[in-house]
Design a protein around this motif. Structure first.
Motif, PDB file in Angstrom:
ATOM      1  N   ALA A 201       1.403   3.291 -11.156  1.00 50.59           N
ATOM      2  CA  ALA A 201       1.565   2.177 -12.102  1.00 50.59           C
ATOM      3  C   ALA A 201       2.458   1.097 -11.511  1.00 50.59           C
ATOM      4  O   ALA A 201       2.192  -0.107 -11.659  1.00 50.59           O
ATOM      5  CB  ALA A 201       2.137   2.693 -13.422  1.00 50.59           C
ATOM      6  N   ALA A 202       3.534   1.516 -10.826  1.00 44.99           N
ATOM      7  CA  ALA A 202       4.427   0.550 -10.192  1.00 44.99           C
ATOM      8  C   ALA A 202       3.701  -0.217  -9.088  1.00 44.99           C
ATOM      9  O   ALA A 202       3.852  -1.448  -8.949  1.00 44.99           O
ATOM     10  CB  ALA A 202       5.650   1.264  -9.629  1.00 44.99           C
ATOM     11  N   LYS A 203       2.884   0.496  -8.317  1.00 51.31           N
ATOM     12  CA  LYS A 203       2.116  -0.161  -7.263  1.00 51.31           C
ATOM     13  C   LYS A 203       1.115  -1.160  -7.843  1.00 51.31           C
ATOM     14  O   LYS A 203       0.912  -2.247  -7.320  1.00 51.31           O
ATOM     15  CB  LYS A 203       1.376   0.886  -6.422  1.00 51.31           C
ATOM     16  CG  LYS A 203       2.283   1.712  -5.522  1.00 51.31           C
ATOM     17  CD  LYS A 203       1.455   2.696  -4.703  1.00 51.31           C
ATOM     18  CE  LYS A 203       2.347   3.535  -3.793  1.00 51.31           C
ATOM     19  NZ  LYS A 203       1.553   4.505  -2.995  1.00 51.31           N
ATOM     20  N   ALA A 204       0.489  -0.745  -8.954  1.00 47.44           N
ATOM     21  CA  ALA A 204      -0.499  -1.624  -9.587  1.00 47.44           C
ATOM     22  C   ALA A 204       0.154  -2.916 -10.084  1.00 47.44           C
ATOM     23  O   ALA A 204      -0.420  -4.008  -9.965  1.00 47.44           O
ATOM     24  CB  ALA A 204      -1.175  -0.891 -10.743  1.00 47.44           C
ATOM     25  N   GLU A 205       1.370  -2.817 -10.632  1.00 46.67           N
ATOM     26  CA  GLU A 205       2.082  -4.006 -11.098  1.00 46.67           C
ATOM     27  C   GLU A 205       2.386  -4.954  -9.938  1.00 46.67           C
ATOM     28  O   GLU A 205       2.256  -6.175 -10.063  1.00 46.67           O
ATOM     29  CB  GLU A 205       3.377  -3.592 -11.791  1.00 46.67           C
ATOM     30  CG  GLU A 205       3.166  -2.972 -13.171  1.00 46.67           C
ATOM     31  CD  GLU A 205       4.486  -2.671 -13.852  1.00 46.67           C
ATOM     32  OE1 GLU A 205       5.532  -3.122 -13.334  1.00 46.67           O
ATOM     33  OE2 GLU A 205       4.476  -1.993 -14.889  1.00 46.67           O
ATOM     34  N   LYS A 206       2.774  -4.386  -8.810  1.00 52.54           N
ATOM     35  CA  LYS A 206       3.078  -5.210  -7.637  1.00 52.54           C
ATOM     36  C   LYS A 206       1.826  -5.923  -7.125  1.00 52.54           C
ATOM     37  O   LYS A 206       1.864  -7.103  -6.768  1.00 52.54           O
ATOM     38  CB  LYS A 206       3.670  -4.339  -6.535  1.00 52.54           C
ATOM     39  CG  LYS A 206       5.075  -3.837  -6.846  1.00 52.54           C
ATOM     40  CD  LYS A 206       5.622  -3.003  -5.690  1.00 52.54           C
ATOM     41  CE  LYS A 206       7.033  -2.501  -5.992  1.00 52.54           C
ATOM     42  NZ  LYS A 206       7.570  -1.659  -4.891  1.00 52.54           N
ATOM     43  N   LEU A 208      -0.817  -6.698  -8.918  1.00 48.95           N
ATOM     44  CA  LEU A 208      -1.194  -7.729  -9.882  1.00 48.95           C
ATOM     45  C   LEU A 208      -0.287  -8.952  -9.745  1.00 48.95           C
ATOM     46  O   LEU A 208      -0.740 -10.093  -9.884  1.00 48.95           O
ATOM     47  CB  LEU A 208      -1.094  -7.163 -11.304  1.00 48.95           C
ATOM     48  CG  LEU A 208      -2.200  -6.178 -11.713  1.00 48.95           C
ATOM     49  CD1 LEU A 208      -1.867  -5.528 -13.045  1.00 48.95           C
ATOM     50  CD2 LEU A 208      -3.555  -6.889 -11.782  1.00 48.95           C
ATOM     51  N   ALA A 209       0.990  -8.695  -9.459  1.00 51.16           N
ATOM     52  CA  ALA A 209       1.926  -9.812  -9.285  1.00 51.16           C
ATOM     53  C   ALA A 209       1.555 -10.670  -8.077  1.00 51.16           C
ATOM     54  O   ALA A 209       1.823 -11.873  -8.051  1.00 51.16           O
ATOM     55  CB  ALA A 209       3.345  -9.273  -9.137  1.00 51.16           C
ATOM     56  N   PRO A 214      -5.686  -3.838  -8.768  1.00 53.46           N
ATOM     57  CA  PRO A 214      -5.143  -2.491  -8.547  1.00 53.46           C
ATOM     58  C   PRO A 214      -6.143  -1.636  -7.766  1.00 53.46           C
ATOM     59  O   PRO A 214      -7.353  -1.870  -7.798  1.00 53.46           O
ATOM     60  CB  PRO A 214      -4.936  -1.942  -9.963  1.00 53.46           C
ATOM     61  CG  PRO A 214      -4.853  -3.167 -10.822  1.00 53.46           C
ATOM     62  CD  PRO A 214      -5.756  -4.180 -10.190  1.00 53.46           C
TER      63      PRO A 214
END
Length: 542
Positions: A201-206, A208-209, A214
């Protein structure tokens, strides 16, 4: 395959369970050594393979060999029934012990479950006998006759009078070990999966940023999940064999019970056990704990002992009798240690008539000296700690107070809506809203269905009208019950009955209808409430 052979097979499978775990570890070590010898030198790839082997081997060692079931250092649960205090109970147990030729228990304890059993502190996988403990469920004393209770206890002693059960403790120990292993591996897998999901989830947020999609990667349970699956397959094989032993033991113990207590008493007890279990669950949820949220409990001894009131009610007795006669047909479950109850009953009723009838017909509870005190002690040692803070009240008051609390909780949304309109959160406040033409404002503040929320104009009012009527009627009942002018009366035959003031119910429907018409008239309901003794609030001083 005989029961003895199946029991020995179960023991062999239990040993095989540990050999499987050892085999995994030894296999990994052998593979690591072989790879090192083939490589001839220490390489980075080899170290990675060793790390992988350690990741596989560690959970096996940790869960299978190092996790142990917690031993309870304290006494067994329940209330101890001593020979001095409970001579009649011990007399029955001694008689059964003598007639079966089975060593009796060192102690007897009363427990709250619909169950009876003999527990033994064995050693060396159950091969060396130890101290025995007999547990008797309070509902059995409350709901069975002496003859039926005798057959239930004889069944338990029957497990020990048959030599086929000598290895029963081993099969139970194996079952617990396998369940503990599989459960432990799944817990480790769940933790690993949760940690992995958080990282993804943390990787996916990065991503997307940064404007990137993802990866779509999903978290898994890792090697622990794979190992859990492997041991689950082995557990299924073990259960199929060991539970087959258990089912044969149940039939054998039933035969002992029939020989000792009689065919009819044994069949009757078997038929009544499922009905008694259902009655106990129903009683605890609908009666004993009805006032829990209101901070109330029945009088001491009645949390469990009140089941007798339910079982003594003629209507409930008829329902339970029908339940006992109409046993559902069930297919045997290969993973269940007990055969279906209908098949056990059929096996007993197929025996020749022994002429003994149903046995002693007196209530089994009569065997328990000072039953109310003993049942009160059972509450102290088995109820959750929060029970000590509950107020003990008699049954009629318990039902009235509990249902009034529930009624007030159900009226809370309506009272909040009235408060939001600046009106008193009472039935008179709702009547004031109707008189002021704000009834639909009131209903608009209440939860509504999607269809009602989408409606407008006349259609919206037609959706709101039954809601207004229901809330108005509910508020009137709460007001009357709160003032002691109405209340709920305990019934052991069915739900508690609401009793309104004399003559109130006859005019109640018409008064509600008048208040909810398009040309609303609250006078009939106000007059009805006043006539029942509920005073209208004083007009505010000008």
């Amino acid at each position: 395959m005989s029961t003895s052979v199946r029991a020995v097979t179960a023991v062999a499978l239990l040993i095989g369970f540990y050999l499987l775990a050892i085999g995994i570890i030894v296999g990994l070590l052998a593979l690591d050594i072989a790879l090192y010898q083939a490589s001839g030198q220490l390489r980075a790839g080899l170290i990675k393979l060793w790390a992988l082997s350690a990741a596989i081997g560690y959970p096996v060692v940790r869960v299978v060999f190092l996790t142990r079931r917690r031993k309870d250092d304290g006494e067994l649960p329940g209330v101890l029934l001593t020979r001095e205090q409970q001579p009649a109970v011990w007399a029955m147990v001694d008689r059964i012990s003598e007639r079966t030729g089975v060593r009796g228990p060192a102690e007897i304890r009363l427990v709250p479950e619909v169950n009876a059993g003999v527990l033994e502190e064995t050693r060396l996988l159950g091969l060396i006998p130890g101290k025995r403990h007999l547990v008797i469920g309070a509902p059995l004393l409350i709901g069975l006759t002496e003859g039926e209770l005798e057959s239930v206890l004889a069944h338990e002693f029957g497990h020990y009078s048959n030599r086929d059960v000598r290895l029963a403790a081993v099969t139970v120990a194996g079952r617990r070990a396998l369940l503990r292993t599989v459960g432990g591996l799944h817990q480790r897998a769940d933790r690993h999966q949760a940690e992995e999901a958080a990282k993804l989830a943390a990787k996916a947020e990065k991503r997307l940023a940064k404007g990137r999609k993802p990866s779509g990667e999903e978290a898994g349970g890792g090697v622990d999940r794979v190992l859990a699956g492997l041991f689950t397959l082995y557990a299924k094989l073990y259960f199929r064999v060991s539970e087959a032993v258990g089912r044969r033991q149940e039939y054998a113990a039933d035969q002992v019970a029939a020989q000792l207590a009689g065919r009819d008493a044994t069949a009757s007890a078997l038929r009544r056990m499922p009905a008694l279990a259902a009655a106990q669950d129903f009683y605890l949820s609908r009666y004993a704990t009805i006032g829990w949220d209101a901070g109330l409990l029945p009088p001491p001894g009645q949390v469990y002992g009140g089941l007798l009131h339910l079982l003594s009610d003629p209507k409930r007795r008829e329902e339970l009798a029908e339940h006992a006669l109409d046993l559902p047909e069930q297919e045997p479950d290969p993973y269940d240690s007990h055969p279906p109850i209908d098949r056990r009953v059929a096996a007993i009723e197929a025996l020749p008539d022994d002429g003994r009838g149903p046995g002693a017909a007196g209530p089994a509870l009569a065997l328990l000296h000072d039953a109310q005190r003993v049942l009160a002690e059972l509450e102290v040692v088995t109820l959750v700690p929060e029970a000590a803070g509950k107020q003990r009240v008699e049954w009629p008051e318990l039902v009235r107070a509990a249902l009034l609390t529930r009624a007030r909780e159900a009226a809370a949304p309506a009272y909040r809506a009235l408060t939001g309109l600046g009106l008193a959160p009472t039935v008179h406040g709702l009547l004031d809203a109707v008189d002021a033409g704000r009834a639909w404002e009131f209903t608009d503040r209440l939860p509504k269905s999607d269809q009602a929320a989408a409606a407008t104009g006349r259609a919206a009012r037609e959706f709101a009208r039954p809601v207004l009527r229901e809330e108005l009627g509910h508020a009137a009942v709460v007001a009357l019950a709160g003032a002691g002018l109405a209340g709920w009366e305990l019934s052991w035959s069915g739900p508690a009955e609401l009793h309104l003031p004399d003559g109130f119910e006859d005019a109640f429907d018409a008064a509600l209808n008048a208040a909810c018409n398009d040309t609303a008239d609250t006078a009939p309901l106000r007059a009805l409430l006043a006539g029942a003794g509920l005073p209208a609030p004083a007009a505010p001083a000008v």
